[in-house]
Scaffold this motif. Structure first.
Motif, PDB file in Angstrom:
ATOM      1  N   UNK A  46      -9.368  15.887   7.837  1.00 61.47           N
ATOM      2  CA  UNK A  46      -8.424  15.247   8.951  1.00 61.47           C
ATOM      3  C   UNK A  46      -8.372  16.246  10.264  1.00 61.47           C
ATOM      4  N   UNK A  47      -8.365  17.762   9.661  1.00 60.71           N
ATOM      5  CA  UNK A  47      -8.231  18.743  10.643  1.00 60.71           C
ATOM      6  C   UNK A  47      -9.616  18.584  11.640  1.00 60.71           C
ATOM      7  N   UNK A  48     -10.522  18.334  11.024  1.00 61.91           N
ATOM      8  CA  UNK A  48     -11.759  18.475  11.646  1.00 61.91           C
ATOM      9  C   UNK A  48     -11.857  17.222  12.818  1.00 61.91           C
ATOM     10  N   UNK A  49     -11.585  16.208  12.306  1.00 61.68           N
ATOM     11  CA  UNK A  49     -11.534  15.003  12.983  1.00 61.68           C
ATOM     12  C   UNK A  49     -10.568  14.836  13.971  1.00 61.68           C
ATOM     13  N   UNK A  50      -9.338  15.689  13.940  1.00 63.58           N
ATOM     14  CA  UNK A  50      -8.260  15.854  15.061  1.00 63.58           C
ATOM     15  C   UNK A  50      -9.216  16.674  16.312  1.00 63.58           C
ATOM     16  N   UNK A  79       0.701  -1.306   0.053  1.00 66.67           N
ATOM     17  CA  UNK A  79      -0.034  -0.125  -0.107  1.00 66.67           C
ATOM     18  C   UNK A  79       0.969   1.424  -0.197  1.00 66.67           C
ATOM     19  N   UNK A  80       0.183   2.624  -0.339  1.00 62.52           N
ATOM     20  CA  UNK A  80       0.861   3.764  -0.262  1.00 62.52           C
ATOM     21  C   UNK A  80       0.174   4.569   0.691  1.00 62.52           C
ATOM     22  N   UNK A  81       0.901   5.098   1.875  1.00 64.55           N
ATOM     23  CA  UNK A  81       0.070   6.054   2.799  1.00 64.55           C
ATOM     24  C   UNK A  81      -0.346   7.223   2.495  1.00 64.55           C
ATOM     25  N   UNK A  82      -1.228   7.911   2.932  1.00 64.63           N
ATOM     26  CA  UNK A  82      -1.758   9.179   2.432  1.00 64.63           C
ATOM     27  C   UNK A  82      -0.722  10.352   2.464  1.00 64.63           C
ATOM     28  N   UNK A  83      -0.407  11.067   1.247  1.00 64.70           N
ATOM     29  CA  UNK A  83       0.546  11.850   0.992  1.00 64.70           C
ATOM     30  C   UNK A  83       0.122  13.013   0.248  1.00 64.70           C
ATOM     31  N   UNK A 136     -11.798   5.276   8.239  1.00 64.10           N
ATOM     32  CA  UNK A 136     -12.971   5.969   8.668  1.00 64.10           C
ATOM     33  C   UNK A 136     -12.968   7.509   8.043  1.00 64.10           C
ATOM     34  N   UNK A 137     -11.681   7.971   7.682  1.00 58.25           N
ATOM     35  CA  UNK A 137     -11.618   9.331   7.345  1.00 58.25           C
ATOM     36  C   UNK A 137     -11.403   9.447   5.819  1.00 58.25           C
ATOM     37  N   UNK A 138     -10.706   8.350   5.274  1.00 56.43           N
ATOM     38  CA  UNK A 138     -10.402   8.401   4.012  1.00 56.43           C
ATOM     39  C   UNK A 138     -11.479   7.882   2.975  1.00 56.43           C
TER      40      UNK A 138
END
Length: 285
Positions: free
Chosen positions: A139-143, A94-98, A234-236
């Protein structure tokens, strides 16, 4: 997430496809096309409507990955025993988010990927090279929800520290932007937490850069929380690209990745075959 904005290119003229794509990018900072012809000239002509096409990493190279067009990086799988160094996109797994070229001062505004051949699709879910996308604002909202005790300080550090880190394989001037910053382009439709991010695949380079900065350890903690949240399923958003599908995304506002892909397999007779999965990738400045 693309169902509401997908553009079916079947029956459309090149001019109609270009108009629809430019409009979608302006409205959503994204475009998704289906049934786009596998035509290099039409593909690059479409993308030139969005900006200047960046030369690929090895323009002028005799390698097949760079021979299709000076701006197209042809991403294929390789057998593990192949000669020469593997590019990270060619490896199994796999490739992580970037974000694209997160290290560089001159970064692409948009990324485009055309699926020329989706390759093997007969494995279980999550093992067919499914594509991933995440809006950094989500991502920011989830943080904010997950880490209320760290949220304010994380945001202060990620937007306040200018941090440079080198590329793992290229010699270019590094960016001095913060990890989170204001996107470089406007958008027609307002959304909450409209933020840009510089997230490399390997955050070990950020850990090393943080060692030379006062307060860097705490800054890297914030980076780690951001990266782990960005890679939470769950965010992706997961999407499966068919042949002729094209995705264009804003490289400031969106991260991309890939679920696991099998690069090669051996049949009962011991004959090895390589996954024909092929993407035409282009950076647009």
């Amino acid at each position: 997430m693309f169902e509401d904005i997908a553009i079916d290119c079947a029956g459309l003229s090149p001019a109609e496809i270009e108009t629809a794509t430019v409009t979608s990018v302006a409205d959503h900072r994204l475009a998704y096309l289906r049934n786009f012809p596998l035509d290099v000239e039409q593909y690059t002509g479409l993308l030139e409507r969005l900006g200047e096409l960046c030369p690929n990493y090895a323009a002028g190279s005799t390698k097949a990955a760079y021979g299709l067009h000076p701006a197209i990086n042809t991403v294929r799988c390789r057998a593990p025993q192949s000669e020469g160094a593997e590019r990270v996109q060619e490896k199994a797994g796999s490739l992580p988010m970037h974000s694209g070229r997160s290290f560089a001062r001159r970064r692409p505004l948009h990324l485009a990927m055309l699926m020329a051949d989706p390759g093997w699709q007969d494995f279980g879910a999550g093992h067919n090279g499914e594509s991933l996308i995440v809006r950094w604002g989500d991502v920011l909202a989830e943080l904010r929800v997950r880490f209320p005790q760290h949220w304010a300080e994380d945001l202060r550090l990620l937007t306040g520290y200018a941090m440079s880190f080198p590329a793992s394989h290229l010699d270019e001037d590094p960016s001095e932007l913060p990890f989170l910053y204001v996107p470089g382009t406007p958008r027609r439709t307002a959304v909450p937490d409209d933020v840009a991010a510089r997230l490399p695949q390997d955050i070990g380079r950020l850990r090393k850069a943080a060692e030379s900065v006062k307060g860097g350890e705490r800054w890297f903690e914030a980076v780690t929380r951001f990266q782990e949240t960005a890679n939470d399923p769950t965010v992706q958003q997961v999407y499966v690209m068919a042949a002729g599908d094209v995705v264009v995304l804003d490289n400031d506002r969106y991260g991309h990745g890939r679920q696991e892909v099998v690069a090669a397999r051996t049949d009962a007779d011991g004959v090895q075959s390589v996954n024909p999965r092929t993407i035409w990738s282009v950076n647009i400045q």
